[in-house]
Design a protein around this motif. Sequence first.
Motif, PDB file in Angstrom:
ATOM      1  N   ALA A  97     -57.609  49.620   2.498  1.00  0.00           N
ATOM      2  CA  ALA A  97     -57.141  49.561   0.939  1.00  0.00           C
ATOM      3  C   ALA A  97     -58.593  50.389   0.212  1.00  0.00           C
ATOM      4  N   LYS A  98     -58.659  50.589  -1.333  1.00  0.00           N
ATOM      5  CA  LYS A  98     -59.692  51.868  -1.607  1.00  0.00           C
ATOM      6  C   LYS A  98     -60.358  50.673  -2.269  1.00  0.00           C
ATOM      7  N   ASP A  99     -60.261  49.604  -2.855  1.00  0.00           N
ATOM      8  CA  ASP A  99     -61.245  48.398  -3.020  1.00  0.00           C
ATOM      9  C   ASP A  99     -62.295  48.448  -1.999  1.00  0.00           C
ATOM     10  N   ILE A 100     -62.426  48.908  -0.955  1.00  0.00           N
ATOM     11  CA  ILE A 100     -63.730  48.396  -0.131  1.00  0.00           C
ATOM     12  C   ILE A 100     -65.106  49.510  -1.025  1.00  0.00           C
ATOM     13  N   GLU A 101     -64.058  49.605  -1.668  1.00  0.00           N
ATOM     14  CA  GLU A 101     -65.646  50.921  -2.207  1.00  0.00           C
ATOM     15  C   GLU A 101     -66.391  49.895  -2.698  1.00  0.00           C
ATOM     16  N   TYR A 102     -65.008  49.374  -3.481  1.00  0.00           N
ATOM     17  CA  TYR A 102     -66.011  48.855  -4.874  1.00  0.00           C
ATOM     18  C   TYR A 102     -66.252  47.735  -4.828  1.00  0.00           C
ATOM     19  N   LEU A 103     -66.128  46.453  -3.460  1.00  0.00           N
ATOM     20  CA  LEU A 103     -66.551  45.792  -2.755  1.00  0.00           C
ATOM     21  C   LEU A 103     -67.451  45.541  -2.525  1.00  0.00           C
ATOM     22  N   LEU A 104     -67.924  46.525  -1.464  1.00  0.00           N
ATOM     23  CA  LEU A 104     -69.597  46.381  -0.481  1.00  0.00           C
ATOM     24  C   LEU A 104     -70.285  46.502  -1.437  1.00  0.00           C
ATOM     25  N   PRO A 105     -70.711  47.095  -2.115  1.00  0.00           N
ATOM     26  CA  PRO A 105     -71.698  47.311  -3.117  1.00  0.00           C
ATOM     27  C   PRO A 105     -72.045  45.350  -4.067  1.00  0.00           C
ATOM     28  N   MET A 106     -70.659  44.688  -3.821  1.00  0.00           N
ATOM     29  CA  MET A 106     -71.182  43.574  -4.578  1.00  0.00           C
ATOM     30  C   MET A 106     -71.548  42.380  -3.467  1.00  0.00           C
ATOM     31  N   PRO A 107     -72.055  41.682  -4.692  1.00  0.00           N
ATOM     32  CA  PRO A 107     -73.317  40.503  -4.136  1.00  0.00           C
ATOM     33  C   PRO A 107     -72.732  39.355  -3.053  1.00  0.00           C
ATOM     34  N   PHE A 108     -71.367  39.886  -2.102  1.00  0.00           N
ATOM     35  CA  PHE A 108     -70.485  39.277  -1.366  1.00  0.00           C
ATOM     36  C   PHE A 108     -71.014  38.959   0.227  1.00  0.00           C
ATOM     37  N   SER A 109     -71.057  38.078   1.011  1.00  0.00           N
ATOM     38  CA  SER A 109     -71.519  37.933   2.119  1.00  0.00           C
ATOM     39  C   SER A 109     -70.093  38.774   2.979  1.00  0.00           C
ATOM     40  N   PRO A 110     -69.909  39.560   3.916  1.00  0.00           N
ATOM     41  CA  PRO A 110     -69.247  39.658   4.592  1.00  0.00           C
ATOM     42  C   PRO A 110     -68.166  38.742   5.083  1.00  0.00           C
ATOM     43  N   TRP A 111     -68.908  37.840   5.299  1.00  0.00           N
ATOM     44  CA  TRP A 111     -67.260  36.763   5.780  1.00  0.00           C
ATOM     45  C   TRP A 111     -66.977  36.269   4.619  1.00  0.00           C
ATOM     46  N   GLN A 112     -67.328  36.442   3.478  1.00  0.00           N
ATOM     47  CA  GLN A 112     -66.870  36.258   1.993  1.00  0.00           C
ATOM     48  C   GLN A 112     -65.666  37.132   1.928  1.00  0.00           C
ATOM     49  N   ILE A 113     -65.582  38.990   1.741  1.00  0.00           N
ATOM     50  CA  ILE A 113     -65.136  39.458   1.889  1.00  0.00           C
ATOM     51  C   ILE A 113     -63.513  39.785   2.909  1.00  0.00           C
ATOM     52  N   ALA A 114     -64.112  39.659   4.050  1.00  0.00           N
ATOM     53  CA  ALA A 114     -63.451  39.483   5.276  1.00  0.00           C
ATOM     54  C   ALA A 114     -62.255  37.589   5.055  1.00  0.00           C
ATOM     55  N   LEU A 272     -66.613  33.176  11.977  1.00  0.00           N
ATOM     56  CA  LEU A 272     -67.462  34.174  12.585  1.00  0.00           C
ATOM     57  C   LEU A 272     -68.053  35.358  12.982  1.00  0.00           C
ATOM     58  N   ILE A 273     -66.263  35.982  13.507  1.00  0.00           N
ATOM     59  CA  ILE A 273     -66.671  37.045  13.730  1.00  0.00           C
ATOM     60  C   ILE A 273     -66.776  37.862  12.754  1.00  0.00           C
ATOM     61  N   GLY A 274     -66.075  37.850  11.440  1.00  0.00           N
ATOM     62  CA  GLY A 274     -65.999  38.729  10.538  1.00  0.00           C
ATOM     63  C   GLY A 274     -67.415  39.109  10.104  1.00  0.00           C
ATOM     64  N   ASN A 275     -68.497  38.128   9.307  1.00  0.00           N
ATOM     65  CA  ASN A 275     -69.168  38.264   9.745  1.00  0.00           C
ATOM     66  C   ASN A 275     -70.426  38.871  10.257  1.00  0.00           C
ATOM     67  N   ARG A 276     -70.251  39.073  11.099  1.00  0.00           N
ATOM     68  CA  ARG A 276     -70.800  39.527  12.215  1.00  0.00           C
ATOM     69  C   ARG A 276     -70.139  41.621  12.057  1.00  0.00           C
ATOM     70  N   PHE A 277     -69.241  41.755  12.290  1.00  0.00           N
ATOM     71  CA  PHE A 277     -68.457  42.609  12.644  1.00  0.00           C
ATOM     72  C   PHE A 277     -67.691  43.654  11.848  1.00  0.00           C
ATOM     73  N   TYR A 278     -67.214  42.895  10.205  1.00  0.00           N
ATOM     74  CA  TYR A 278     -66.701  43.285   9.382  1.00  0.00           C
ATOM     75  C   TYR A 278     -66.915  44.337   9.021  1.00  0.00           C
ATOM     76  N   LEU A 279     -68.461  44.414   8.221  1.00  0.00           N
ATOM     77  CA  LEU A 279     -69.042  45.482   7.655  1.00  0.00           C
ATOM     78  C   LEU A 279     -68.891  46.593   8.550  1.00  0.00           C
ATOM     79  N   LYS A 280     -69.773  46.510   9.746  1.00  0.00           N
ATOM     80  CA  LYS A 280     -69.563  47.478  11.294  1.00  0.00           C
ATOM     81  C   LYS A 280     -68.360  47.930  10.742  1.00  0.00           C
ATOM     82  N   ALA A 281     -67.227  47.561  11.190  1.00  0.00           N
ATOM     83  CA  ALA A 281     -65.515  48.106  10.928  1.00  0.00           C
ATOM     84  C   ALA A 281     -65.318  48.700   9.470  1.00  0.00           C
ATOM     85  N   VAL A 282     -65.700  48.552   8.264  1.00  0.00           N
ATOM     86  CA  VAL A 282     -65.596  49.933   7.202  1.00  0.00           C
ATOM     87  C   VAL A 282     -66.365  50.420   6.950  1.00  0.00           C
ATOM     88  N   SER A 283     -67.500  50.307   6.683  1.00  0.00           N
ATOM     89  CA  SER A 283     -68.354  50.993   6.323  1.00  0.00           C
ATOM     90  C   SER A 283     -68.576  52.619   6.665  1.00  0.00           C
TER      91      SER A 283
END
Lengths: 564, 242
Positions: A97-114, A272-283
Amino acid sequence: MRKELLLTKILLQCGMGSALPAGKKKRQIIGQWALYLLIAVCIVPLLVLLYQFARGMYHSLSPLHLEYLAYDITLLLLSFTTLILSLPFAMSVLFLAKDIEYLLPMPFSPWQIAGAKVTTVLLYEYLTTAAIGIPMFAGIGVAAHHGPAYFLFALLILAALPVLPVIYGCLLGVLILPLTTKLRRKEAITTFFSILIVILSSSIGLFASYFGDALDNLDLVAIITGNSRLLMQAEYLFPNLRFAGSALENTAPLMLLLYVLTALAAILLFLLIGNRFYLKAVSGMNEVSQKREKLSAAEETRALKIRGIVRSCAAREWKLLVRTPVYFLNCVLSAFIVPVILLVALIIPLLGNTAELTAALQQMPQFLNMFHTEQFSGILMLTVFGITVLFCAMNLSASTCISREGSNFIEMKYIPVPYKKQLQGKMLCSIALSFAATLPYMILLIAAGTVILHTPVWLFIPGFAINVFTIFIVGYFQLIGDLWKPKLSWTSEQAAVKQNVIAMLTMFGVLVLCLLLGLGCIGLYLLRIPVYGILTVGILILGVLAFGLRAFAFRYGEKALARL
Amino acid sequence: MITLTNVSKTYGNSNIKAVDSQTWEIPDGKITGFIGPNGAGKSTTLKMITGIITPDEGSIEINGHDIVKDPIAAKKQFGFVSDSPDKFLRLKGIEYLRFCADVYDVPEAQRRERIDLFANRFGLTDALSSRIISYSHGMRQKLMVIGALLHNPSVWILDEPLTGLDPGSSFALKEMMREHAAAGNSVLFSTHILEIAERLCDYVAIVNRGRIVFRGTLEQLRAGYPGGMSLENIFLEMTNHA
């Protein structure tokens, strides 16, 4: 948690914005509800079938004291269906989804987005889980004379059931994507997962057909020794289904509690896994490499050769179809792969039952003597028609050809090319695809008929005519559907094809139309009209319908595109 | 030359006219800037000029061809660069340009010559063999400009053409616009950036609430507001009180 809920709400609003009638004019709202009503009416027969299947299954297993299998099969079927359907959704919502680009700079924890994204996928999945689960559980409940407690338990289990399959789908992406640095291209990833989905879908199809056969034959040995083992193996994938099965069968609250708790544990584990790996997966998901190579003179000459405008439109269409994974899978590959899956699904159960196959082959001469050559010819031609309809209907290239343009459709309007020619370019691709997907089967069928059934060789001529006219009928019917209500407003290519309600309705419409034509032919035969007479009249009707639809589609298309 | 005569457009059943009785022309030999606040009707006007939507009333002629009555001939007269360059992202740059050349019947020798010329000027030569999806926003914008100008149209219509261009490419495009107008052709471009309009335009049309509130040269515009007001203040004054 508050932020996660807020994010989920926004994601749902963005994803379903165009599907919700709110904020539209009264006429549009009525039209949209009418469309939903039509879809609901269309799926009623399916719901009835599922209800009857579950009821019949329970009745068949009950005398053998294998009632528990009815619950297990239903739960497994639901889990597998959810897993298969959630994979593309999970990929689309979590990673593409295109929204990743807008969500990543926002102050959300990876687990919150995932977490918000997995909740979104889960909520989408409830629609299909409910559509399949409610009639099946109701069928079993009625057959087993269960009380209200069973139905309450069934509802609670349905609420928790999609959790594990959805999390599997999401985890697959979260864990694999960071490892696939070389595959870090949207297209490559999507193609990989698309193929995975096809393989999974066909496996479940084969599994269902194999199991269905055993149930039909009520082969006790096969059920206990073969399928029970298969079920047990499948339960390794969804271990908590044992609790659900037991909770339903015995209406046991403790089992229900255990089932819900395991679903919750799965969510926690994912976070838990999302918090650790989600950012790596989507960036860096949107990074696409560039060659930076100058074209040689010869390449440039070849690349800039003049082409006729219809051919040029068709070439552009073809490249976009082949290079966009979602389009490639649904509009190109589907026409070729569905027949193969169907054939495999037919052959595997036969091979698994050699005794029956040998008996059938021994009875073949008797069977051949039952019919005349003329009757075989009729059946053969009807089969050519049926196969062409079925395979072409699976090809969504015509039924989404305007929708796929999305916001680019304005280019169709300002280039100095008549709409008719642009539509011809699009249809050239679709018809060529349908032709390539069906012609080999037509040739095979008629050749087999000539060798085995001694039908005349000249059947190739009417067979070819039926093939071509049917391709035209299906293709132009689908085009008219897309011209009528193209889905131009979408945020992902997935939505243009897979979430295109009109394309699905057109597919059903064309199947119904062709079924009526086929039944008409059988009706004429029952009225004792000679087969070759019906064949001649049938081909004439198909021809008139094909060219009539073609002319209408272009005339209607010119008006519809001008109106857009 | 583009001529608009009494052109109006209303969307849906609303009674608000997005474009209200516009009668004006985009003359040959001039760069015309089309300026207006958001929602003023710029995009609707450009969409009607290019045949994307049809006017409810009035007529639009491009070099004498009516866009509604004779759309194909009219569309061959102009090259249009829309505000979004995110098109056909899975085509390669060269494939997109070939499609444009086929659409506008550009002869083989001319298409090659013009692609080489423009690609050199915009520094895009090495990127043409790559897919558009790998381009940056500015590169996509430059490719769209090349595609629109490939058939050497006498009328250029550009919707926010300089957005996202690097200084070098922006300069090159402005030079090209000047050369094109100096050769007796017409250029119509919309912009929000008043400084660009001030430096580039021979002629401006200011639109507000669907109506053209000013047409003329910048000198004529300034003359109407004595006291050395800046263009920005004049614009705000006009669009707030129109």
